[in-house]
Every structure is written in structure tokens, then in C-alpha cells.
Design a protein around this motif. Sequence first.
Motif, short mmCIF file in Angstrom:
data_model
loop_
_atom_site.label_atom_id
_atom_site.label_comp_id
_atom_site.label_asym_id
_atom_site.label_seq_id
_atom_site.Cartn_x
_atom_site.Cartn_y
_atom_site.Cartn_z
N ALA A 1 1.77 -13.66 -5.56
CA ALA A 1 0.86 -12.65 -6.09
C ALA A 1 1.45 -12.03 -7.34
O ALA A 1 2.67 -11.81 -7.42
N LEU A 2 0.58 -11.74 -8.30
CA LEU A 2 0.97 -11.07 -9.53
C LEU A 2 -0.07 -10.01 -9.85
O LEU A 2 -1.27 -10.22 -9.62
N CYS A 38 -4.56 -4.10 0.45
CA CYS A 38 -4.38 -4.00 -1.00
C CYS A 38 -3.32 -2.98 -1.38
O CYS A 38 -3.29 -2.49 -2.51
N GLN A 39 -2.43 -2.64 -0.44
CA GLN A 39 -1.43 -1.61 -0.70
C GLN A 39 -0.37 -2.07 -1.69
O GLN A 39 0.19 -1.28 -2.44
N SER A 40 -0.06 -3.37 -1.68
CA SER A 40 1.00 -3.88 -2.55
C SER A 40 0.85 -5.38 -2.72
O SER A 40 0.04 -6.02 -2.02
N ASN A 61 -2.01 -2.10 -5.13
CA ASN A 61 -1.33 -0.81 -5.37
C ASN A 61 -2.28 0.37 -5.17
O ASN A 61 -2.26 1.35 -5.92
N MET A 62 -3.05 0.31 -4.10
CA MET A 62 -4.07 1.33 -3.87
C MET A 62 -3.54 2.59 -3.19
O MET A 62 -4.28 3.54 -2.97
N SER A 63 -2.25 2.61 -2.86
CA SER A 63 -1.71 3.79 -2.18
C SER A 63 -1.21 4.86 -3.14
O SER A 63 -0.94 5.99 -2.71
N ASP A 64 -1.09 4.54 -4.44
CA ASP A 64 -0.64 5.58 -5.38
C ASP A 64 -1.84 6.41 -5.84
O ASP A 64 -2.98 6.18 -5.45
N ARG A 65 -1.58 7.40 -6.68
CA ARG A 65 -2.62 8.35 -7.07
C ARG A 65 -3.75 7.66 -7.84
O ARG A 65 -4.93 7.94 -7.62
N ARG A 103 0.25 -10.91 -0.14
CA ARG A 103 0.85 -12.18 0.29
C ARG A 103 0.87 -12.30 1.81
O ARG A 103 0.58 -13.37 2.37
N GLU A 104 1.23 -11.21 2.47
CA GLU A 104 1.40 -11.24 3.92
C GLU A 104 0.10 -11.60 4.63
O GLU A 104 0.12 -12.25 5.69
#
Length: 281
Positions: free
Chosen positions: A225-226, A205-207, A179-183, A212-213
Motif C-alpha cells: 500500500a502507498l 482505513c486507519q493506516s 489515515n482517517m484517525s487524524d484530525r 494491507r492487513e
Amino acid sequence: MKQFGRPVTMRPSAKGYYARVQGVNHLLDAFIKKTECNCQVINLGAGLDSTFWRLKDENLMPRKFFEVDFPTVVARKIHNIKTKPPLSKPIIETHSTDSLLLDGQSLDSDRYCIIGADLRDVANLDEKLKKFQLNPELPTLLLSECVLVYMTPLQSSNLVHWAAETFHTAMFINYEQVNMSDRFGQVMIENLQRRQCTLSGAEACQSLDSQRERFLRTGWEHANALDMMTVYSMLPQDDVARIERLEFLDERELLQQLLQHYSICWATKDKLNLGLSQLAF
């Protein structure tokens, strides 16, 4: 799990540390038990990790445990092992001869091997592991903790693809940022950049889906992934309560944000039909 000479203390990050250790250990131990210890483990970017000694103490020893890191890190760890009997004795106890293969950048015994290598050079990594009796036919668990994120997406994909191509029955456990794309994620990246520490692999590491992809497109059959907040909520509640009592942290929202920005992703291949895709939390 702890680092040599670095006892675990209850710090503001202790809950995150506890979630990481318990989450990784849960999957690792489940794999070893599923294979009845007839397997091998490769810890990529192992640093000063002491998982081998934990497994020895808990009678969960795989057929062989490999560690890989940069030669300078390996040299430091070998020095620690040579000079600290609690570390060297378990290795000697699992070795069938009087002498170990030992030099400045590698240590090899029957059950434990540590190798100095650059994970970005997959061909050299493969050559060195096979030199020390890596067996591609054995069920194999590969572990990386905050390692792939420091490699470019191409470099990490090459490494993950090599693992999928080399082993027909395997699990890959990867712990790192998500979740590295959020603030919040962007602030984490900026703080590291100010310390001259670049996350070259942040794109993957965006989501949770992007985590997984990375595995699904490089030859792995299944991937899950969790985020670590979810993992933390699944841990034994008695242990969680103990951690909560030991560590006083008023900023629970900050803790939740932090744990939501780290994840465990695990991928499997299972030619032997051991049921590896069923391993989960």
C-alpha cells in the motif's frame, strides 16, 4: 479514464484525480501485460467508468471484462451504451454473434459484461458472475475504487475473502481513503456525514498497515500500500509538470494533506508463478 459525458477538466482536485487514474492504470496495465492478455478483469462498483473502452483502444483487452454495480446504476450505463455508438460499437466489434444478451440489469457479450448486483451479497454476486462465464481458472484482476469503504468491515472482508478463495492467481487493487484517525481524516468523515454519507468501513482505513492487513488476513499472499502523495511523486515527471502548469493551486500543503489521505493497496496470489508480487510502482 473518464466518465461518460463528463470531460476531465482541471479543477483544484485535478492532481488527485490524475494520481488516482495513473496509479490504478499502472497496476492494471502491468497485470494485463504480465498475463499477455490471457486474463479477466472484474471492476467492482464500476459506476460509469470507461476503462473497458480505454483498454480496447490501447490493444490491452483481457479475455473478458466484467463490471458490477447496483442495478439502478447498471440500468443507466446500459442506456448510455445502447444510445451512444462510440460505446456500443467496441462491444459489438468484440462479439462473435449478431445478438447480445441484454436486459434491464445486465449486458453480456464475448469480451464485456455488466451485471447489476449488491456486492454485500457475495453468494448472489458469485452466482451471477458464473452465469456469465466467469472463469476461476484464469488469472483475474479485481478493482475497487472508493467502494469497500462504504461497506462494513465484515462485508468488505467477506468480499475480499471470496476473491481470494475463488481465484488461485489474482490481483486485487483497492483505491480509497487512509489515515482517517487524524484530525484531517475526521473532518473528511464529518463532512460526508453532514451529507448523509456514512463511511461504514472507515475502520479498515486507519493506516496503510490496516489496508494491507485486510487482505493478508483473508487469504492473499502479498499486499502493498502507498498513499497517493507517494504515488504522485513517482509518476512521470513530464506529465506531472504539465499538470502543474495547467492547474494553479497555491495551497500545496492542502493538496499534500488530501493525497496523504487516499491510498492504493494491491494484493496478489500467484499459483501460476507469473511474478505478480513483483508488480509495483
